[in-house]
Write an enzyme that holds these catalytic residues in place. Sequence first.
Site, PDB file in Angstrom:
ATOM      1  N   LYS A   1     -23.024  -2.559  -2.276  1.00  0.00           N
ATOM      2  CA  LYS A   1     -23.331  -0.692  -2.872  1.00  0.00           C
ATOM      3  C   LYS A   1     -25.361  -0.331  -2.446  1.00  0.00           C
ATOM      4  O   LYS A   1     -25.403   0.502  -2.349  1.00  0.00           O
ATOM      5  CB  LYS A   1     -23.356  -0.583  -4.143  1.00  0.00           C
ATOM      6  CG  LYS A   1     -23.132   0.387  -4.998  1.00  0.00           C
ATOM      7  CD  LYS A   1     -21.954   0.587  -6.000  1.00  0.00           C
ATOM      8  CE  LYS A   1     -22.106  -0.020  -6.923  1.00  0.00           C
ATOM      9  NZ  LYS A   1     -23.132  -0.086  -7.625  1.00  0.00           N
TER      10      LYS A   1
ATOM     11  N   ARG B   1     -20.625   4.004 -15.558  1.00  0.00           N
ATOM     12  CA  ARG B   1     -19.772   2.904 -15.929  1.00  0.00           C
ATOM     13  C   ARG B   1     -17.850   3.187 -16.654  1.00  0.00           C
ATOM     14  O   ARG B   1     -17.623   2.870 -16.077  1.00  0.00           O
ATOM     15  CB  ARG B   1     -20.656   2.107 -16.604  1.00  0.00           C
ATOM     16  CG  ARG B   1     -21.469   1.044 -15.854  1.00  0.00           C
ATOM     17  CD  ARG B   1     -21.773  -0.544 -16.398  1.00  0.00           C
ATOM     18  NE  ARG B   1     -22.867  -0.569 -15.856  1.00  0.00           N
ATOM     19  CZ  ARG B   1     -22.812  -0.900 -14.313  1.00  0.00           C
ATOM     20  NH1 ARG B   1     -22.058  -1.258 -13.854  1.00  0.00           N
ATOM     21  NH2 ARG B   1     -24.152  -1.477 -14.270  1.00  0.00           N
TER      22      ARG B   1
ATOM     23  N   ARG C   1     -21.895 -17.937   0.786  1.00  0.00           N
ATOM     24  CA  ARG C   1     -22.548 -17.730   0.386  1.00  0.00           C
ATOM     25  C   ARG C   1     -23.214 -18.932   0.039  1.00  0.00           C
ATOM     26  O   ARG C   1     -22.791 -19.906  -1.291  1.00  0.00           O
ATOM     27  CB  ARG C   1     -23.302 -16.766  -0.921  1.00  0.00           C
ATOM     28  CG  ARG C   1     -23.425 -15.432  -0.264  1.00  0.00           C
ATOM     29  CD  ARG C   1     -22.969 -14.084  -1.338  1.00  0.00           C
ATOM     30  NE  ARG C   1     -24.281 -14.463  -2.440  1.00  0.00           N
ATOM     31  CZ  ARG C   1     -24.985 -13.850  -2.700  1.00  0.00           C
ATOM     32  NH1 ARG C   1     -24.961 -12.685  -2.043  1.00  0.00           N
ATOM     33  NH2 ARG C   1     -25.970 -13.599  -4.090  1.00  0.00           N
TER      34      ARG C   1
ATOM     35  N   ARG D   1     -24.168 -20.834  -5.747  1.00  0.00           N
ATOM     36  CA  ARG D   1     -24.176 -20.942  -7.165  1.00  0.00           C
ATOM     37  C   ARG D   1     -22.584 -21.184  -7.939  1.00  0.00           C
ATOM     38  O   ARG D   1     -21.594 -19.872  -7.645  1.00  0.00           O
ATOM     39  CB  ARG D   1     -25.261 -20.006  -7.216  1.00  0.00           C
ATOM     40  CG  ARG D   1     -26.280 -19.844  -6.782  1.00  0.00           C
ATOM     41  CD  ARG D   1     -26.967 -18.574  -6.503  1.00  0.00           C
ATOM     42  NE  ARG D   1     -27.129 -17.865  -7.692  1.00  0.00           N
ATOM     43  CZ  ARG D   1     -26.817 -16.015  -8.572  1.00  0.00           C
ATOM     44  NH1 ARG D   1     -26.286 -15.610  -7.009  1.00  0.00           N
ATOM     45  NH2 ARG D   1     -26.679 -16.285  -8.997  1.00  0.00           N
TER      46      ARG D   1
ATOM     47  N   ARG E   1     -14.419 -11.406 -12.563  1.00  0.00           N
ATOM     48  CA  ARG E   1     -15.419 -10.334 -11.965  1.00  0.00           C
ATOM     49  C   ARG E   1     -14.746  -8.878 -11.653  1.00  0.00           C
ATOM     50  O   ARG E   1     -15.079  -7.765 -11.739  1.00  0.00           O
ATOM     51  CB  ARG E   1     -16.574 -10.447 -10.808  1.00  0.00           C
ATOM     52  CG  ARG E   1     -17.756 -11.057 -11.889  1.00  0.00           C
ATOM     53  CD  ARG E   1     -19.521 -11.941 -10.715  1.00  0.00           C
ATOM     54  NE  ARG E   1     -19.694 -10.634 -10.507  1.00  0.00           N
ATOM     55  CZ  ARG E   1     -20.922 -10.444  -9.355  1.00  0.00           C
ATOM     56  NH1 ARG E   1     -20.354 -11.366  -7.983  1.00  0.00           N
ATOM     57  NH2 ARG E   1     -20.884  -9.216  -8.914  1.00  0.00           N
TER      58      ARG E   1
END
Length: 217
Positions: free
Chosen positions: A13, A88, A127, A160, A171
């Site tokens: 985004k 939001r 990642r 991470r 999430r």
Amino acid sequence: MRVVLVGPPGAGKGTQAQFIASHLSIPKISTGDIFRANVSGGTELGKLAKEYMDRGDLVPDEVTVAMVRDRLSEDDAQEGFLLDGFPRNVPQAEVLKKMLAEFGTGLDVVLNLVVEDDEVVRRLAGRRTCRSCGKVWHVVFDPPTVEGVCDACGGELFQRDDDREETIRRRLEVYQEQTAPLISFYADEGILQGVDATGPVEEITQRAMSALRRFAD
Ligand SMILES: [Zn+2]
């Protein structure tokens, strides 16, 4: 053009916001930037927001809304803007609608970046971050020469917690729960436009731009 950009974590985004805004020659306005500008500029709203953030609390809607109102009143936002990170939720969307009506205008289009959950997981869970220099690699898209070792500094790579599949799926669930009502709100307003956010970055921008052209007068 007055545009709102929405999309799940991992949809790219931020990158798209920048490209689209620059194509349209309108300012990209993100809540993160507004917060930082108010806090570093020492405005009253910034001081207020900082009190909440320092306590680890969420900045209340009315403070965020007041900052957005200030930002949208600035000269560079009069011919259009691209909002990223606001609204939001539906109450914020209703406030924004009212605010723009007071300014004698309204949103032209809400772009919804669409990516399957599995694709987001593939992007984010691959990642790996360097313990020494912080550089981020990707096991598929940007792998280091030697697995687990940073090409830049020889440091050890690790995953991470934020990049673990369980965390990403959680999430995404939270995002869907919060955003689904917002998406239907804008669908009802007749200004929602989905954009397939898979494939190369430039192609996604092109898709977004042709979607926007359909809404331009
Ligand atoms: Zn490194």
